[in-house]
Design an enzyme around this catalytic site. Structure first.
Site, mmCIF file in Angstrom:
data_model
loop_
_atom_site.group_PDB
_atom_site.id
_atom_site.type_symbol
_atom_site.label_atom_id
_atom_site.label_comp_id
_atom_site.label_asym_id
_atom_site.label_seq_id
_atom_site.Cartn_x
_atom_site.Cartn_y
_atom_site.Cartn_z
ATOM 1 N N ARG A 158 0.863 -1.178 0.000
ATOM 2 C CA ARG A 158 0.000 0.000 0.000
ATOM 3 C C ARG A 158 0.900 1.229 0.000
ATOM 4 N NH1 ARG A 158 -3.592 -2.694 -1.536
ATOM 5 N NH2 ARG A 158 -5.592 -3.120 -0.542
ATOM 6 N N GLU B 23 -3.281 7.822 -3.903
ATOM 7 C CA GLU B 23 -3.800 7.367 -5.200
ATOM 8 C C GLU B 23 -5.088 8.107 -5.537
ATOM 9 O OE1 GLU B 23 -3.897 3.081 -5.725
ATOM 10 O OE2 GLU B 23 -1.981 2.918 -4.707
ATOM 11 N N HIS C 195 -1.291 0.540 -9.757
ATOM 12 C CA HIS C 195 -1.937 -0.439 -8.862
ATOM 13 C C HIS C 195 -2.518 -1.625 -9.648
ATOM 14 C CE1 HIS C 195 -3.982 -0.707 -4.634
ATOM 15 N NE2 HIS C 195 -3.699 -1.914 -5.115
HETATM 16 N N1 LIG Z 1 -0.675 -3.891 -5.046
HETATM 17 C C1 LIG Z 1 -1.687 -4.729 -5.063
HETATM 18 O O1 LIG Z 1 -2.472 -4.802 -6.004
HETATM 19 C C2 LIG Z 1 -1.871 -5.658 -3.917
HETATM 20 C C3 LIG Z 1 -2.392 -6.940 -4.162
HETATM 21 C C4 LIG Z 1 -2.590 -7.782 -3.081
HETATM 22 C C5 LIG Z 1 -2.264 -7.359 -1.806
HETATM 23 N N2 LIG Z 1 -1.764 -6.117 -1.608
HETATM 24 C C6 LIG Z 1 -1.372 -5.683 -0.255
HETATM 25 O O2 LIG Z 1 -0.479 -6.641 0.271
HETATM 26 C C7 LIG Z 1 -0.795 -6.871 1.631
HETATM 27 C C8 LIG Z 1 -0.323 -8.246 2.047
HETATM 28 O O3 LIG Z 1 -1.119 -9.266 1.481
HETATM 29 P P1 LIG Z 1 -0.920 -10.801 1.912
HETATM 30 O O4 LIG Z 1 -1.987 -11.587 1.255
HETATM 31 O O5 LIG Z 1 0.491 -11.225 1.726
HETATM 32 O O6 LIG Z 1 -1.230 -10.673 3.472
HETATM 33 P P2 LIG Z 1 -0.615 -11.501 4.673
HETATM 34 O O7 LIG Z 1 -1.478 -11.199 5.841
HETATM 35 O O8 LIG Z 1 -0.433 -12.927 4.271
HETATM 36 O O9 LIG Z 1 0.839 -10.861 4.876
HETATM 37 C C9 LIG Z 1 1.080 -9.655 5.532
HETATM 38 C C10 LIG Z 1 2.296 -9.851 6.430
HETATM 39 O O10 LIG Z 1 2.650 -8.587 6.980
HETATM 40 C C11 LIG Z 1 3.158 -8.856 8.281
HETATM 41 N N3 LIG Z 1 3.187 -7.642 9.081
HETATM 42 C C12 LIG Z 1 2.161 -7.012 9.697
HETATM 43 N N4 LIG Z 1 2.633 -5.934 10.373
HETATM 44 C C13 LIG Z 1 3.965 -5.886 10.156
HETATM 45 C C14 LIG Z 1 4.999 -5.022 10.577
HETATM 46 N N5 LIG Z 1 4.743 -3.980 11.371
HETATM 47 N N6 LIG Z 1 6.252 -5.280 10.159
HETATM 48 C C15 LIG Z 1 6.519 -6.330 9.357
HETATM 49 N N7 LIG Z 1 5.580 -7.202 8.933
HETATM 50 C C16 LIG Z 1 4.322 -6.975 9.325
HETATM 51 C C17 LIG Z 1 2.192 -9.910 8.824
HETATM 52 O O11 LIG Z 1 2.729 -10.584 9.951
HETATM 53 C C18 LIG Z 1 2.030 -10.805 7.613
HETATM 54 O O12 LIG Z 1 2.965 -11.866 7.584
HETATM 55 C C19 LIG Z 1 -2.322 -6.671 1.688
HETATM 56 O O13 LIG Z 1 -2.754 -6.318 2.990
HETATM 57 C C20 LIG Z 1 -2.559 -5.574 0.693
HETATM 58 O O14 LIG Z 1 -2.551 -4.320 1.334
HETATM 59 C C21 LIG Z 1 -1.561 -5.262 -2.637
HETATM 60 O O1 LIG Z 2 -5.418 -5.593 -1.574
HETATM 61 C C1 LIG Z 2 -5.652 -6.007 -2.698
HETATM 62 O O2 LIG Z 2 -6.315 -7.034 -2.897
HETATM 63 C C2 LIG Z 2 -5.106 -5.306 -3.895
HETATM 64 O O3 LIG Z 2 -4.572 -4.083 -3.653
HETATM 65 C C3 LIG Z 2 -5.974 -5.399 -5.096
HETATM 66 O O4 LIG Z 2 -5.156 -5.340 -6.210
#
Ligand SMILES: NC(=O)c1ccc[n+]([C@@H]2O[C@H](COP(=O)([O-])OP(=O)(O)OC[C@H]3O[C@@H](n4cnc5c(N)ncnc54)[C@H](O)[C@@H]3O)[C@@H](O)[C@H]2O)c1
Ligand SMILES: O=C(O)[C@H](O)CO
Length: 386
Positions: A273, A302, A320
């Site tokens: 994010r 954004e 994104h």
């Molecule tokens: N750019 C995109 O289109 C896109 C797509 C999918 C997800 N995302 C973002 O990616 C994030 C992660 O997704 P995921 O499925 O891997 O989630 P997830 O919950 O599997 O992984 C997130 C990790 O972050 C860790 N974490 C939390 N606080 C922390 C901190 N202070 N320091 C270090 N690590 C910390 C958690 O312990 C966890 O292991 C989502 O929350 C979303 O915001 C973005």
């Molecule tokens: O959090 C998510 O799922 C993503 O940002 C979508 O692309």
């Protein structure tokens, strides 16, 4: 109050009114809802980001459940309106739900769904693409070619960074961070250093086993290290990719002090994010350190970029799109619809949000469960025994 401009209605005589604030890819999610007695109303208003007022108008006087987007502000106003309209279910079409005030949903008894797992590999692949684009200066070189500036091979032309044998740093080694780490380790034989609040045991085992495989084949084994602090990752890694959730603990996690301890030629990637990086500080750092490169999928405000970012040649920027593969986007739509449908039908909540494959099998009926409800415990929702 703003009026919705255009709506598409499916199965008008359905018993449950479900609204989607956007059209979503694929047809399966529509079928799953309409085959289960839902009247589905899809907002087809061309406005990209709907306001709270727009969504209030969509909820109206009666709404059983609603699918929303990460660009929308889901808080007390919308959840209390949904409750008044008889609704109990909301799902983000996203795994991240920092746009949702879960406390407000709890107060109003609304289940909040998200879409984990189906985006993992697609998002990690985009983070890997940004890493390569930044390290090997792909966008700069492409623009150079198109501008007609190429006059022939030169020893110094667009020299970038080799990844093999370097160290990849991952901050947030959850589903996506771990998938990205595996890609960089297996694909480019990088060593790993990671920081997470929890131990990434499966990732560690993978790197150990892959290291042993390489050694048995006469190659330099890869290694892993779990860092005690985030600063250790920033100091040691040649490539750093950010994959944590966005919350109070990760807001501006990359700030001027932390940028200052990174290697001058490091590559920084963000597909988590935008607010995880202090973007103004990043622009200053990019100006002062032309060999430091970034690959960004997400931005602090954004759809805008902070002033100066667009001018930086050492930044690769995309809008994104990390989850934008057809399979993933259709899967996200399916999971979001099944979260809402499952809650309306009174189904229990799936036991493991990391294993959502049974919901994505096009050739079988999905399990009678909500795939992922983030506030299931707070609402006392039952767990599926399947
Ligand atoms: N750019 C995109 O289109 C896109 C797509 C999918 C997800 N995302 C973002 O990616 C994030 C992660 O997704 P995921 O499925 O891997 O989630 P997830 O919950 O599997 O992984 C997130 C990790 O972050 C860790 N974490 C939390 N606080 C922390 C901190 N202070 N320091 C270090 N690590 C910390 C958690 O312990 C966890 O292991 C989502 O929350 C979303 O915001 C973005
Ligand atoms: O959090 C998510 O799922 C993503 O940002 C979508 O692309």
């Amino acid at each position: 109050m703003a009026k919705p401009i255009s709506m598409e209605v499916w199965n008008p005589s359905g018993k449950y009114r479900v609204v989607s604030t956007k059209s979503m890819p694929g047809a399966r999610w529509i079928r799953l809802l309409t085959d289960n007695d839902c009247r589905l109303e899809i907002c087809t208003d061309p406005k990209t980001i709907l306001s709270v007022d727009d969504i209030l108008a969509l909820i109206g006087d009666r709404c059983d459940g609603i699918i929303g987007q990460l660009t929308e502000d889901w808080g007390e106003v919308l959840f209390s309106a949904l409750k008044r309209a008889g609704g109990t279910a909301f799902s983000n079409m996203a795994v991240g739900y920092n746009n949702v005030d879960v406390e407000a949903a709890n107060r109003n008894g609304i289940a909040v769904g998200n879409t984990p797992g189906v985006l993992t590999e697609t998002t990690a692949e985009l983070a890997a693409s940004l890493t390569l684009s930044a390290a090997r200066r792909i966008v700069e070189a492409d623009q150079f070619m198109r501008a007609g500036l190429y006059e022939g091979w030169l020893p110094y032309l667009f020299v970038g960074n080799l990844l093999k044998g370097q160290t990849v740093g991952v901050i947030g080694a959850g589903r996506i961070g771990s998938a990205y780490a595996r890609m960089m380790i297996e694909g480019f034989k990088m060593n790993l250093i990671y920081y997470d609040l929890y131990q990434a045991t499966r990732l560690e085992k993978f790197v150990t086993a892959y290291g042993q495989f390489l050694k048995a084949n006469g190659e330099q084994p890869v290694t892993w290290k779990r860092a005690a602090t985030m600063e250790d990752v920033l100091r040691e890694a040649d490539v750093i990719s950010l994959h944590p959730v966005l919350d109070k603990t990760t807001y501006h996690l990359i700030n001027p002090e932390r940028l200052a301890i990174m290697k001058k030629e490091a590559v920084l990637v963000n597909a988590s994010r935008g607010p995880v990086i202090d973007e103004l500080a990043l622009v200053e750092h990019l100006k002062a350190n032309p060999m430091f490169r970034v690959g960004l999928d997400v931005f602090e405000d954004e759809p805008y970029m902070k002033p100066g970012l667009a001018d930086m040649k050492n930044a690769v920027v995309v809008p994104h799109i990390a989850s934008a593969s057809k399979w993933t986007r259709e899967g996200m739509a399916t999971l979001a619809a099944l979260n809402v449908l499952g809650k309306i039908k009174g189904y229990p909540v799936w036991g493991n949000p990391n294993q959502v494959e049974p919901f994505l099998n096009e050739n079988a009926a999905p399990p009678p469960a909500c795939p992922s409800i983030v506030n299931a415990k707070q609402l006392g929702l039952p767990s599926s025994k399947l």
